[in-house]
Design a protein around this motif. Structure first.
Motif, PDB file in Angstrom:
ATOM      1  N   CYS A 158       0.894  -1.075  -0.133  1.00 15.75           N
ATOM      2  CA  CYS A 158      -0.111  -0.010   0.121  1.00 15.75           C
ATOM      3  C   CYS A 158       0.763   1.356   0.089  1.00 15.75           C
ATOM      4  O   CYS A 158       1.787   1.346   0.940  1.00 15.75           O
ATOM      5  N   MET A 159       0.716   2.004  -1.189  1.00 18.81           N
ATOM      6  CA  MET A 159       1.423   3.257  -1.077  1.00 18.81           C
ATOM      7  C   MET A 159       1.102   4.525  -0.382  1.00 18.81           C
ATOM      8  O   MET A 159       1.874   5.395  -0.128  1.00 18.81           O
ATOM      9  N   LEU A 160       0.002   4.586   0.219  1.00 17.63           N
ATOM     10  CA  LEU A 160      -0.569   5.690   1.026  1.00 17.63           C
ATOM     11  C   LEU A 160       0.170   5.327   2.335  1.00 17.63           C
ATOM     12  O   LEU A 160      -0.222   4.744   3.269  1.00 17.63           O
ATOM     13  N   ARG A 161       1.263   6.543   2.270  1.00 13.19           N
ATOM     14  CA  ARG A 161       2.179   6.256   3.620  1.00 13.19           C
ATOM     15  C   ARG A 161       2.678   7.747   3.955  1.00 13.19           C
ATOM     16  O   ARG A 161       2.623   8.563   3.117  1.00 13.19           O
ATOM     17  N   ALA A 162       3.071   7.871   5.069  1.00 19.30           N
ATOM     18  CA  ALA A 162       3.499   9.305   5.591  1.00 19.30           C
ATOM     19  C   ALA A 162       4.880   9.117   6.093  1.00 19.30           C
ATOM     20  O   ALA A 162       5.054   7.942   6.838  1.00 19.30           O
ATOM     21  N   TYR A 163       5.788   9.840   5.815  1.00 16.03           N
ATOM     22  CA  TYR A 163       7.172   9.964   6.388  1.00 16.03           C
ATOM     23  C   TYR A 163       7.701  11.314   6.677  1.00 16.03           C
ATOM     24  O   TYR A 163       7.241  12.428   6.281  1.00 16.03           O
ATOM     25  N   SER A 164       8.577  11.419   7.774  1.00 16.77           N
ATOM     26  CA  SER A 164       9.117  12.697   8.321  1.00 16.77           C
ATOM     27  C   SER A 164      10.271  13.372   7.220  1.00 16.77           C
ATOM     28  O   SER A 164      10.523  12.504   6.518  1.00 16.77           O
ATOM     29  N   ARG A 165      10.411  14.339   7.433  1.00 17.37           N
ATOM     30  CA  ARG A 165      11.578  15.109   6.481  1.00 17.37           C
ATOM     31  C   ARG A 165      12.780  14.473   6.935  1.00 17.37           C
ATOM     32  O   ARG A 165      13.471  14.254   5.785  1.00 17.37           O
ATOM     33  N   ASP A 166      13.107  13.806   7.939  1.00 18.32           N
ATOM     34  CA  ASP A 166      14.506  13.261   8.220  1.00 18.32           C
ATOM     35  C   ASP A 166      14.694  12.043   7.610  1.00 18.32           C
ATOM     36  O   ASP A 166      15.688  11.687   6.794  1.00 18.32           O
ATOM     37  N   ILE A 167      13.497  11.184   7.310  1.00 19.04           N
ATOM     38  CA  ILE A 167      13.365   9.988   6.669  1.00 19.04           C
ATOM     39  C   ILE A 167      13.576  10.239   5.061  1.00 19.04           C
ATOM     40  O   ILE A 167      14.474   9.690   4.276  1.00 19.04           O
ATOM     41  N   ILE A 168      13.029  11.343   4.677  1.00 24.37           N
ATOM     42  CA  ILE A 168      12.999  11.655   3.216  1.00 24.37           C
ATOM     43  C   ILE A 168      14.369  12.113   2.649  1.00 24.37           C
ATOM     44  O   ILE A 168      15.162  11.732   1.840  1.00 24.37           O
ATOM     45  N   ASP A 169      15.420  12.937   3.955  1.00 24.58           N
ATOM     46  CA  ASP A 169      16.439  13.482   3.553  1.00 24.58           C
ATOM     47  C   ASP A 169      17.243  12.306   3.528  1.00 24.58           C
ATOM     48  O   ASP A 169      18.225  12.205   2.837  1.00 24.58           O
ATOM     49  N   ALA A 170      17.286  11.195   4.327  1.00 26.23           N
ATOM     50  CA  ALA A 170      18.131   9.883   4.339  1.00 26.23           C
ATOM     51  C   ALA A 170      17.946   9.279   3.013  1.00 26.23           C
ATOM     52  O   ALA A 170      18.933   9.017   2.103  1.00 26.23           O
ATOM     53  N   ILE A 171      16.330   9.272   2.357  1.00 29.44           N
ATOM     54  CA  ILE A 171      16.282   8.444   1.184  1.00 29.44           C
ATOM     55  C   ILE A 171      16.900   9.322  -0.025  1.00 29.44           C
ATOM     56  O   ILE A 171      17.479   8.815  -0.905  1.00 29.44           O
ATOM     57  N   ASN A 172      16.691  10.827   0.139  1.00 29.91           N
ATOM     58  CA  ASN A 172      17.505  11.456  -1.080  1.00 29.91           C
ATOM     59  C   ASN A 172      18.915  11.250  -1.076  1.00 29.91           C
ATOM     60  O   ASN A 172      19.556  11.504  -1.944  1.00 29.91           O
ATOM     61  N   ALA A 173      19.554  10.932   0.064  1.00 28.79           N
ATOM     62  CA  ALA A 173      21.070  10.723  -0.004  1.00 28.79           C
ATOM     63  C   ALA A 173      21.424   9.249  -0.507  1.00 28.79           C
ATOM     64  O   ALA A 173      22.545   9.097  -1.002  1.00 28.79           O
ATOM     65  N   CYS A 174      20.353   8.374  -0.844  1.00 32.73           N
ATOM     66  CA  CYS A 174      20.590   7.216  -1.554  1.00 32.73           C
ATOM     67  C   CYS A 174      20.636   7.338  -2.937  1.00 32.73           C
ATOM     68  O   CYS A 174      19.700   8.151  -3.355  1.00 32.73           O
ATOM     69  N   ARG A 175      21.446   6.511  -3.522  1.00 30.63           N
ATOM     70  CA  ARG A 175      21.316   6.581  -5.266  1.00 30.63           C
ATOM     71  C   ARG A 175      21.186   5.310  -5.744  1.00 30.63           C
ATOM     72  O   ARG A 175      21.384   4.997  -6.641  1.00 30.63           O
ATOM     73  N   GLU A 176      20.014   4.938  -5.033  1.00 33.02           N
ATOM     74  CA  GLU A 176      19.481   3.470  -5.362  1.00 33.02           C
ATOM     75  C   GLU A 176      19.009   3.633  -6.868  1.00 33.02           C
ATOM     76  O   GLU A 176      17.972   4.509  -6.794  1.00 33.02           O
ATOM     77  N   VAL A 177      19.347   2.482  -7.994  1.00 38.53           N
ATOM     78  CA  VAL A 177      18.438   2.576  -9.064  1.00 38.53           C
ATOM     79  C   VAL A 177      17.156   1.751  -8.868  1.00 38.53           C
ATOM     80  O   VAL A 177      16.078   2.045  -9.325  1.00 38.53           O
ATOM     81  N   ASN A 178      17.335   0.451  -8.447  1.00 35.45           N
ATOM     82  CA  ASN A 178      16.240  -0.489  -8.045  1.00 35.45           C
ATOM     83  C   ASN A 178      15.805  -0.475  -6.590  1.00 35.45           C
ATOM     84  O   ASN A 178      16.587  -0.747  -5.879  1.00 35.45           O
ATOM     85  N   THR A 179      14.533   0.066  -6.452  1.00 42.89           N
ATOM     86  CA  THR A 179      14.320   0.356  -4.907  1.00 42.89           C
ATOM     87  C   THR A 179      12.898  -0.092  -4.697  1.00 42.89           C
ATOM     88  O   THR A 179      11.830  -0.020  -5.582  1.00 42.89           O
ATOM     89  N   PHE A 180      12.366  -0.153  -3.630  1.00 46.89           N
ATOM     90  CA  PHE A 180      11.203  -0.334  -3.030  1.00 46.89           C
ATOM     91  C   PHE A 180      10.831   0.769  -1.804  1.00 46.89           C
ATOM     92  O   PHE A 180      11.111   0.445  -0.802  1.00 46.89           O
TER      93      PHE A 180
END
Ligand code: UDP
Ligand code: MG
Length: 325
Positions: A158-180
Motif C-alpha cells: 500500500c503506497m498511501l504512507r507518511a514520512y518525516s522530513r528526516d526519513i526523506i532526507d535519508a532517502i534522498n541521500a541514497c542513489r539506488e536505481v532499483n528500490t522499493f
C-alpha cells in the motif's frame, strides 16, 4: 509561499487521464479541509496519454500549491516517487497513488498519527479491492519478506504512507536505481507505526502492473533488502555435498557386499534434473543481484526530467531564503 509547507503529497502518474479529474477534485478538497499548508507534487512518469496536459492545466489552476515534475520517459513508479521526494519541500511527506484506490480523505488520519510522535506511518488496506490473485500473491510475498528481511510491516504494497522530513532526507541521500520505497523508508524509521485505511476499486483506467512488472518489483524488494536468498544457496550446497559423501560411502560398501549392479538409471536422471533445476535457479538469482550491481555501478542518471512546473516560482517568490544547494 515563502516558508516550506507542512505537508507535501507526492503522486506518480502514468497514463491516468481518465482518473485525474476525479483525483484533483477529491484530493484538493481533502487537503483544503485539513487547514495546514500543503503542496502537491505530481510526477508524470512518461505518460503517453493526455495526463501531462491535464497536470499542466491543474498546475495553472492552483500554481500556489502544485508542482509538476515531467519525466522524459517511463522510469517506474518508485523512481517517480524518488523524484517527487527530491522536489518536495514539506516537513512531512505523504505518498499516494493516482488511481484513487487509497482515498485522499485518509491523509488527515496519517498526519494525526505523526502528531503522536511517529516518523513513519504505514498503512494496512482494509478490505482490499484487488483481484484474488493479487491478494494471494501479495500475502505470500509479505510472508517471505517478513522471513528474510528485518523489515516489519503488515501490508508492504500500500503506497498511501507518511514520512518525516528526516526519513526523506535519508532517502534522498541514497542513489539506488532499483528500490522499493516503503521498505527503504522503513530502514530509516525510528518510530514506525501502522494504521488501517480504506481501499477502493480503481476509479478509472486499469492497473499499470503486468504480472512481469510485479515479479520484477518483488525482486527489487528481495534483492534490495536481503542476502538471505544467496545464503540459502550456500547452505543448500553444503547439505547436498554432505549427503553425496554419505551416498558415495553407501555405494562403496554396497559394491563390496552386493557386487556390481547398474539399475536405478531413471532415479539418477530424476535427481540430476532436480539438482540442475536448482543450480539454474541459483545462477538466475545470482544474475538478479549482479545485474543490479551493474546498473548501479554504471552510474547513469536514474531518471531524466524534461521540465518542472513550479520550481522557478518557489525561488523567485521567496527571495529572502537563499536558493537551496
Ligand atoms: N505508476 C507509475 N509508473 C509506472 C506504473 C505505475 O508512475 O510505471 C503509477 C500509477 O500511475 C499509479 C501508481 O503508480 O499512480 C500505482 O499504479 P497502479 O494503480 O497501476 O498499481 P496497482 O494499484 O495495480 O498496484
Ligand atoms: Mg492502483
Amino acid at each position: 509561499m515563502s516558508s516550506p509547507p507542512s505537508v507535501s503529497v507526492i503522486i506518480p502518474v502514468y497514463n491516468e487521464e481518465s482518473g485525474l479529474p476525479a483525483l484533483f477534485q477529491r484530493l484538493y478538497a481533502a487537503l483544503d479541509q485539513l487547514g495546514v499548508s500543503y503542496e502537491v507534487v505530481f510526477v508524470n512518469d512518461g505518460s503517453v496519454d493526455r495526463s501531462a496536459a491535464l497536470l499542466r492545466a491543474q498546475y495553472q489552476q492552483r500554481p500556489d500549491v502544485t508542482r509538476v515534475v515531467l519525466f522524459n520517459g517511463n522510469f517506474g513508479q518508485h523512481l517517480a516517487i524518488m523524484a517527487g521526494f527530491e522536489h518536495a519541500r514539506g516537513a512531512r511527506i505523504v505518498t499516494l497513488d493516482a488511481d484513487l484506490q487509497n482515498p485522499p480523505e485518509e491523509i488527515g488520519r496519517l498526519l494525526a498519527a505523526m502528531d503522536q510522535g511517529h516518523d513513519y506511518v504505514g498503512t494496512i488496506r482494509r478490505m482490499r479491492r484487488d483481484t484474488a490473485f493479487r491478494r494471494v500473491a501479495s500475502r505470500a510475498m509479505n510472508r517471505l519478506r517478513e522471513r528474510i528481511t528485518r523489515i516489519r510491516m503488515t501490508d508492504q504494497g500500500c503506497m498511501l504512507r507518511a514520512y518525516s522530513r528526516d526519513i526523506i532526507d535519508a532517502i534522498n541521500a541514497c542513489r539506488e536505481v532499483n528500490t522499493f520505497i516503503p521498505a527503504l523508508a522503513y530502514t530509516f524509521a525510528q518510530r514506525p507505526t501502522e494504521i488501517e485505511v480504506g481501499h477502493e476499486d480503481r476509479a478509472a483506467g486499469e492497473s499499470k502492473y503486468s504480472l512481469y512488472k510485479l515479479i520484477r518489483l518483488n525482486f527489487d524488494l528481495v534483492t534490495g533488502f536481503s542476502l538471505v536468498p544467496l545464503q540459502m544457496f550456500s547452505l543448500f550446497g553444503i547439505v547436498i555435498s554432505l549427503l553425496s559423501v554419505l551416498f558415495v560411502v553407501f555405494l562403496a560398501i554396497r559394491r563390496l557386499v552386493v557386487g556390481p549392479e547398474a539399475e536405478g538409471l531413471f532415479t539418477l536422471f530424476g535427481i540430476a534434473f532436480f539438482l540442475i533445476g536448482i543450480a539454474l535457479f541459483g545462477i538466475g538469482l545470482l544474475g538478479e543481484y549482479v545485474g543490479r550491481i551493474y546498473q548501479q555501478v554504471r552510474q547513469r542518471p536514474r531518471y531524466l526530467i524534461q521540465a518542472v512546473l513550479g520550481a522557478e516560482d518557489s525561488n523567485t517568490a521567496a527571495p529572502a531564503t537563499p536558493p537551496a544547494g
